[in-house]
Design a protein around this motif. Structure first.
Motif, short mmCIF file in Angstrom:
data_model
loop_
_atom_site.label_atom_id
_atom_site.label_comp_id
_atom_site.label_asym_id
_atom_site.label_seq_id
_atom_site.Cartn_x
_atom_site.Cartn_y
_atom_site.Cartn_z
N ASP A 118 0.85 -1.19 0.00
CA ASP A 118 0.00 0.00 0.00
C ASP A 118 0.89 1.24 0.00
O ASP A 118 2.06 1.18 0.37
CB ASP A 118 -0.91 0.00 1.23
CG ASP A 118 -1.84 -1.19 1.23
OD1 ASP A 118 -2.57 -1.38 0.24
OD2 ASP A 118 -1.82 -1.95 2.22
N GLN A 148 -6.80 1.14 -5.63
CA GLN A 148 -7.52 0.24 -4.74
C GLN A 148 -7.52 0.81 -3.33
O GLN A 148 -6.57 1.49 -2.92
CB GLN A 148 -6.81 -1.12 -4.76
CG GLN A 148 -7.39 -2.16 -3.84
CD GLN A 148 -6.58 -3.46 -3.93
OE1 GLN A 148 -5.79 -3.67 -4.84
NE2 GLN A 148 -6.78 -4.31 -2.95
N THR A 149 -8.58 0.52 -2.58
CA THR A 149 -8.63 0.86 -1.16
C THR A 149 -9.07 -0.36 -0.38
O THR A 149 -9.73 -1.25 -0.91
CB THR A 149 -9.61 2.02 -0.85
OG1 THR A 149 -10.93 1.60 -1.15
CG2 THR A 149 -9.25 3.27 -1.63
N GLU A 150 -8.69 -0.39 0.87
CA GLU A 150 -9.16 -1.42 1.79
C GLU A 150 -9.37 -0.72 3.13
O GLU A 150 -8.50 0.00 3.60
CB GLU A 150 -8.11 -2.52 1.92
CG GLU A 150 -8.57 -3.71 2.73
CD GLU A 150 -7.55 -4.84 2.71
OE1 GLU A 150 -7.43 -5.51 3.75
OE2 GLU A 150 -6.87 -5.02 1.68
N HIS A 152 -10.39 -0.81 7.24
CA HIS A 152 -10.42 -1.60 8.45
C HIS A 152 -11.01 -0.75 9.57
O HIS A 152 -10.53 0.36 9.82
CB HIS A 152 -9.01 -2.04 8.86
CG HIS A 152 -8.35 -2.92 7.85
ND1 HIS A 152 -8.43 -4.28 7.90
CD2 HIS A 152 -7.64 -2.63 6.74
CE1 HIS A 152 -7.79 -4.79 6.88
NE2 HIS A 152 -7.29 -3.80 6.15
#
Length: 168
Positions: A118, A148-150, A152
């Protein structure tokens, strides 16, 4: 009667901080609002010496500022998350422009430019899950370089021990 000041010490990368400097920094990192009188009393220093040394640490850039810790839930932003952002293009201009934009976005507590898979981690605080979704869609994925992202969710945040080790 004149209060003699200790000789001015140069503090920087080439200079090692002494045990009193470390004691002052530990105490201030625990409570930056402590009065000079209370700080001096706690460390067994003269008030003038304490004030001088704290001022010297500020002037040397060791102490860079103080911040208020806010209760985010009481401010209407109880949901915290870490958003990992991966870029598709890594030119210096793209990275710097995105970093500036992300750090300036309302709701971002901290923006980290990182090495690894990332490129950025964003620590954010928002009102609810819908606001988190909207944050990602309105402020992150709209940048053309974001691939892209993620996201949490953060359940709890605790401060770490920091870099100043306790000396016994």
């Amino acid at each position: 009667m004149r209060n003699p000041q200790p000789p001015r010490r140069a503090v920087g990368p080439a200079t090692t901080l002494d045990h009193v400097d470390h004691q002052l920094l530990r105490a201030l990192s625990e409570n930056a609002d402590v009065t000079n009188k209370a700080l001096a009393g706690r460390l067994g220093l003269a008030e003038s010496t304490c004030a001088y040394r704290v001022r010297a640490l500020r002037e040397a850039g060791v102490i860079t500022g103080t911040r208020a810790q806010l209760d985010l839930a009481l401010l209407g932003c109880p949901l915290q998350a870490i958003i990992m952002v991966r870029l598709g293009s890594h030119t210096m201009a793209n990275v710097n422009q995105l970093y500036d934009a992300l750090a300036a976005t309302p709701g971002v507590l901290q923006a980290f430019h990182v090495a690894g898979a990332d490129d950025f981690y964003l620590h954010v605080a928002v009102e609810n899950a819908e606001a988190l979704r909207d944050f990602v869609l309105q402020y992150v994925t709209t940048h053309r370089v974001v691939r892209q992202t993620e996201t949490h969710l953060v359940f709890e945040v605790r401060n770490g021990a920091g870099v100043l080790r306790s000396r016994t």
